[in-house]
Write a protein that holds these residues in place. Structure first.
Motif, short mmCIF file in Angstrom:
data_model
loop_
_atom_site.label_atom_id
_atom_site.label_comp_id
_atom_site.label_asym_id
_atom_site.label_seq_id
_atom_site.Cartn_x
_atom_site.Cartn_y
_atom_site.Cartn_z
N ILE A 1 -18.16 21.41 -24.70
CA ILE A 1 -19.21 20.72 -23.98
C ILE A 1 -20.49 21.53 -24.12
CG2 ILE A 1 -19.97 19.87 -21.73
CD1 ILE A 1 -16.92 19.89 -20.97
N GLN A 2 -21.55 20.87 -24.59
CA GLN A 2 -22.85 21.53 -24.72
C GLN A 2 -23.88 20.71 -23.96
OE1 GLN A 2 -23.34 21.74 -29.01
NE2 GLN A 2 -22.42 23.78 -29.05
N THR A 3 -24.81 21.43 -23.33
CA THR A 3 -25.85 20.75 -22.56
C THR A 3 -27.23 21.21 -22.99
OG1 THR A 3 -25.84 22.43 -20.82
CG2 THR A 3 -24.35 20.56 -20.54
N ALA A 4 -28.20 20.36 -22.80
CA ALA A 4 -29.61 20.70 -23.03
C ALA A 4 -30.43 19.96 -21.99
CB ALA A 4 -30.04 20.30 -24.44
N LEU A 5 -31.42 20.65 -21.45
CA LEU A 5 -32.31 20.05 -20.46
C LEU A 5 -33.74 20.18 -20.96
CD1 LEU A 5 -32.81 18.80 -17.66
CD2 LEU A 5 -32.89 21.14 -16.74
N ASP A 6 -34.40 19.05 -21.10
CA ASP A 6 -35.82 19.03 -21.48
C ASP A 6 -36.61 18.69 -20.22
OD1 ASP A 6 -38.40 18.30 -22.32
OD2 ASP A 6 -37.65 17.65 -24.30
N ASN A 7 -37.17 19.71 -19.61
CA ASN A 7 -37.90 19.51 -18.34
C ASN A 7 -39.14 18.64 -18.51
OD1 ASN A 7 -36.34 20.84 -16.36
ND2 ASN A 7 -36.96 22.82 -17.23
N LYS A 8 -39.81 18.76 -19.65
CA LYS A 8 -41.02 17.96 -19.88
C LYS A 8 -40.69 16.47 -19.94
CE LYS A 8 -44.12 21.21 -22.08
NZ LYS A 8 -44.99 21.46 -23.22
N LYS A 9 -39.62 16.13 -20.65
CA LYS A 9 -39.22 14.74 -20.80
C LYS A 9 -38.30 14.28 -19.68
CE LYS A 9 -39.46 14.60 -25.83
NZ LYS A 9 -38.69 14.37 -27.07
N LYS A 10 -37.89 15.22 -18.81
CA LYS A 10 -36.94 14.92 -17.74
C LYS A 10 -35.67 14.29 -18.31
CE LYS A 10 -39.87 15.52 -14.12
NZ LYS A 10 -39.88 16.81 -13.54
N LEU A 11 -35.12 14.96 -19.34
CA LEU A 11 -33.97 14.44 -20.07
C LEU A 11 -32.86 15.48 -20.12
CD1 LEU A 11 -33.06 11.98 -21.85
CD2 LEU A 11 -33.84 13.33 -23.81
N LEU A 12 -31.69 15.08 -19.65
CA LEU A 12 -30.49 15.90 -19.75
C LEU A 12 -29.61 15.31 -20.85
CD1 LEU A 12 -28.45 18.06 -18.71
CD2 LEU A 12 -27.61 16.29 -17.14
N PHE B 1 -22.41 8.34 -30.95
CA PHE B 1 -21.16 8.89 -31.46
C PHE B 1 -21.42 9.49 -32.84
CE2 PHE B 1 -19.92 5.55 -28.54
CZ PHE B 1 -18.95 6.18 -27.78
N SER B 2 -20.81 10.64 -33.11
CA SER B 2 -20.97 11.28 -34.42
C SER B 2 -19.65 11.95 -34.81
CB SER B 2 -22.12 12.29 -34.40
OG SER B 2 -21.92 13.26 -33.40
N ASP B 3 -19.63 12.54 -35.97
CA ASP B 3 -18.43 13.20 -36.50
C ASP B 3 -17.23 12.25 -36.49
OD1 ASP B 3 -19.91 15.58 -36.78
OD2 ASP B 3 -19.44 16.19 -34.74
N GLY B 4 -17.48 11.02 -36.89
CA GLY B 4 -16.41 10.03 -36.95
C GLY B 4 -15.89 9.62 -35.59
N GLY B 5 -16.66 9.88 -34.54
CA GLY B 5 -16.26 9.51 -33.18
C GLY B 5 -15.67 10.66 -32.39
N SER B 6 -15.57 11.85 -33.00
CA SER B 6 -14.99 12.97 -32.25
C SER B 6 -16.03 13.71 -31.41
CB SER B 6 -14.28 13.95 -33.17
OG SER B 6 -15.19 14.51 -34.09
N THR B 7 -17.30 13.32 -31.55
CA THR B 7 -18.36 13.88 -30.71
C THR B 7 -19.14 12.73 -30.09
OG1 THR B 7 -18.58 15.85 -32.11
CG2 THR B 7 -20.42 15.34 -30.64
N VAL B 8 -19.36 12.83 -28.79
CA VAL B 8 -20.20 11.85 -28.11
C VAL B 8 -21.35 12.64 -27.48
CG1 VAL B 8 -18.79 11.92 -25.99
CG2 VAL B 8 -20.31 10.00 -26.40
N THR B 9 -22.56 12.14 -27.68
CA THR B 9 -23.75 12.75 -27.10
C THR B 9 -24.34 11.75 -26.12
OG1 THR B 9 -24.13 14.01 -29.12
CG2 THR B 9 -25.97 13.83 -27.58
N ILE B 10 -24.47 12.19 -24.89
CA ILE B 10 -24.88 11.33 -23.79
C ILE B 10 -26.19 11.87 -23.21
CG2 ILE B 10 -24.17 10.36 -21.58
CD1 ILE B 10 -21.27 11.31 -22.41
N SER B 11 -27.15 10.97 -23.01
CA SER B 11 -28.44 11.38 -22.46
C SER B 11 -28.70 10.67 -21.15
CB SER B 11 -29.56 11.05 -23.44
OG SER B 11 -29.39 11.77 -24.64
#
Length: 101
Positions: A31-42, A87-97
């Motif tokens: 699980i990896q996370t990123a927070l963009d405070n300027k865009k208010k995007l997790l 979805f990426s890597d053939g569906g083995s990775t999901v990136t949610i915003s």
């Protein structure tokens, strides 16, 4: 925001463990996370060690023949509560915003 993020991530991690890794204790979920405070995007990515899947092949949980199924709603719930899902890597990775206040 807290409840929709928790529900969505719970579904994504559960899917990675149950469906992606097939409950194989020797496989990991990253699980990896990123927070963009300027865009208010997790942004959160959940990656399993499974073979992946095609999200278009998931039966619609709202169809009459699927309403009583005990599983099959995870991706649907993620799509409903997240602001974006990829979805990426053939569906083995999901990136949610999430747009957060």
């Amino acid at each position: 925001d807290f409840n929709r993020i928790m529900l969505t991530l719970s579904e994504a991690v559960n899917n990675a463990i149950m469906h992606g890794n097939k409950q194989d204790a020797s496989k990991q979920v990253v699980i990896q996370t990123a927070l963009d405070n300027k865009k208010k995007l997790l942004t959160v990515s959940v990656e399993d060690e499974g073979d992946g899947f095609d999200p278009e092949d998931i039966p619609d949980p709202l169809k009459d023949e699927n309403l009583m199924n005990q599983s099959g709603r995870g991706v649907y719930l993620i799509k409903q509560y997240a602001d974006d899902i990829q979805f990426s890597d053939g569906g083995s990775t999901v990136t949610i915003s999430f747009n957060i206040a």
